[in-house]
Design a protein around this motif. Structure first.
Motif, PDB file in Angstrom:
ATOM      1  N   ARG A  41       0.853  -1.182   0.000  1.00 20.29           N
ATOM      2  CA  ARG A  41       0.000   0.000   0.000  1.00 20.29           C
ATOM      3  C   ARG A  41       0.896   1.241   0.000  1.00 20.29           C
ATOM      4  N   THR A  42       0.571   2.173  -0.875  1.00 19.44           N
ATOM      5  CA  THR A  42       1.261   3.465  -0.899  1.00 19.44           C
ATOM      6  C   THR A  42       0.199   4.554  -0.816  1.00 19.44           C
ATOM      7  N   ALA A  43       0.629   5.798  -0.915  1.00 23.96           N
ATOM      8  CA  ALA A  43      -0.314   6.912  -0.830  1.00 23.96           C
ATOM      9  C   ALA A  43      -1.328   6.892  -1.972  1.00 23.96           C
ATOM     10  N   VAL A  64       5.438   3.481   2.209  1.00 30.21           N
ATOM     11  CA  VAL A  64       4.975   2.184   1.713  1.00 30.21           C
ATOM     12  C   VAL A  64       4.756   1.224   2.894  1.00 30.21           C
ATOM     13  N   ALA A  65       3.691   0.453   2.770  1.00 30.97           N
ATOM     14  CA  ALA A  65       3.431  -0.630   3.740  1.00 30.97           C
ATOM     15  C   ALA A  65       3.485  -1.932   2.958  1.00 30.97           C
ATOM     16  N   LEU A  66       4.200  -2.903   3.479  1.00 27.02           N
ATOM     17  CA  LEU A  66       4.428  -4.155   2.778  1.00 27.02           C
ATOM     18  C   LEU A  66       4.157  -5.324   3.716  1.00 27.02           C
ATOM     19  N   LEU A  89      13.318  -2.125  -0.110  1.00 27.10           N
ATOM     20  CA  LEU A  89      12.344  -1.825  -1.164  1.00 27.10           C
ATOM     21  C   LEU A  89      11.712  -0.456  -0.932  1.00 27.10           C
ATOM     22  N   GLY A  90      11.416  -0.144   0.332  1.00 23.00           N
ATOM     23  CA  GLY A  90      10.868   1.174   0.659  1.00 23.00           C
ATOM     24  C   GLY A  90      11.818   2.300   0.309  1.00 23.00           C
ATOM     25  N   GLU A  91      13.102   2.103   0.544  1.00 28.45           N
ATOM     26  CA  GLU A  91      14.096   3.132   0.207  1.00 28.45           C
ATOM     27  C   GLU A  91      14.215   3.322  -1.305  1.00 28.45           C
TER      28      GLU A  91
END
Length: 171
Positions: A41-43, A64-66, A89-91
């Motif tokens: 999930r992202t914005a 980001v939520a993973l 991955l978030g970075e």
């Protein structure tokens, strides 16, 4: 995991869209033998790939939520590794967002600078035309040879400058 990291590095160089980058990275992550699926999930986007299971490891930051689902119960060390992958991955995703924002800002700046230059050119042309009109209005004899010669010299130059400005605008 090492193959996925190489894939992530290569994908970061060829994919410019942050959302497509994230979706393709997640799809590649779910191809690992012990990963059954993942959700993110992202914005402005969300998605799932693969299958969910009862064994999930979650990672979340501001962007980001993973959630990574594994086929088997994961050890604490493997959970830590999965969170580290999520952080990595978030970075990468955050770097893609910054890169996209920088490209947009560069485009807006280029449009602004071009508009400012063209506005300056048009103002100069208007100033030249105003000077000619003022001279024609001040001269009691509008058909004087000096005024006619000045107009014959200046109008082609002004027309040429206006044409060059229009060419710049079209480019």
């Amino acid at each position: 995991v090492e193959k996925w990291l190489y894939f992530l590095a290569e994908l970061s160089q060829v994919e410019s869209s942050p959302d497509r980058f994230l979706a393709e990275s997640i799809a590649a992550l779910t191809r690992l033998d012990w990963v059954s699926g993942a959700a993110w999930r992202t914005a402005h986007d969300r998605g799932e790939h693969g299958e969910t299971s009862g064994f999930a490891v979650e990672y979340e930051n501001n962007d980001v939520a993973l959630t990574i689902y594994s086929r088997h119960r994961t050890s604490p060390a493997l959970q830590w590794h999965l969170r580290l992958l999520g952080q990595l991955l978030g970075e990468f995703y955050l770097a893609k967002l910054r890169e996209q924002k920088l490209q947009q800002q560069s485009y807006v700046l280029a449009v602004h600078e071009t508009g400012a230059r063209l506005t300056h050119d048009v103002k100069n042309l208007l100033q030249s035309l105003n000077v000619l009109c003022a001279m024609a209005g001040q001269d009691a004899r509008a058909d004087s040879p000096e005024l006619q010669a000045l107009i014959r010299r200046q109008l082609p130059v002004i027309a040429q400058r206006l044409s060059a400005t229009i060419d710049k605008l079209q480019r």
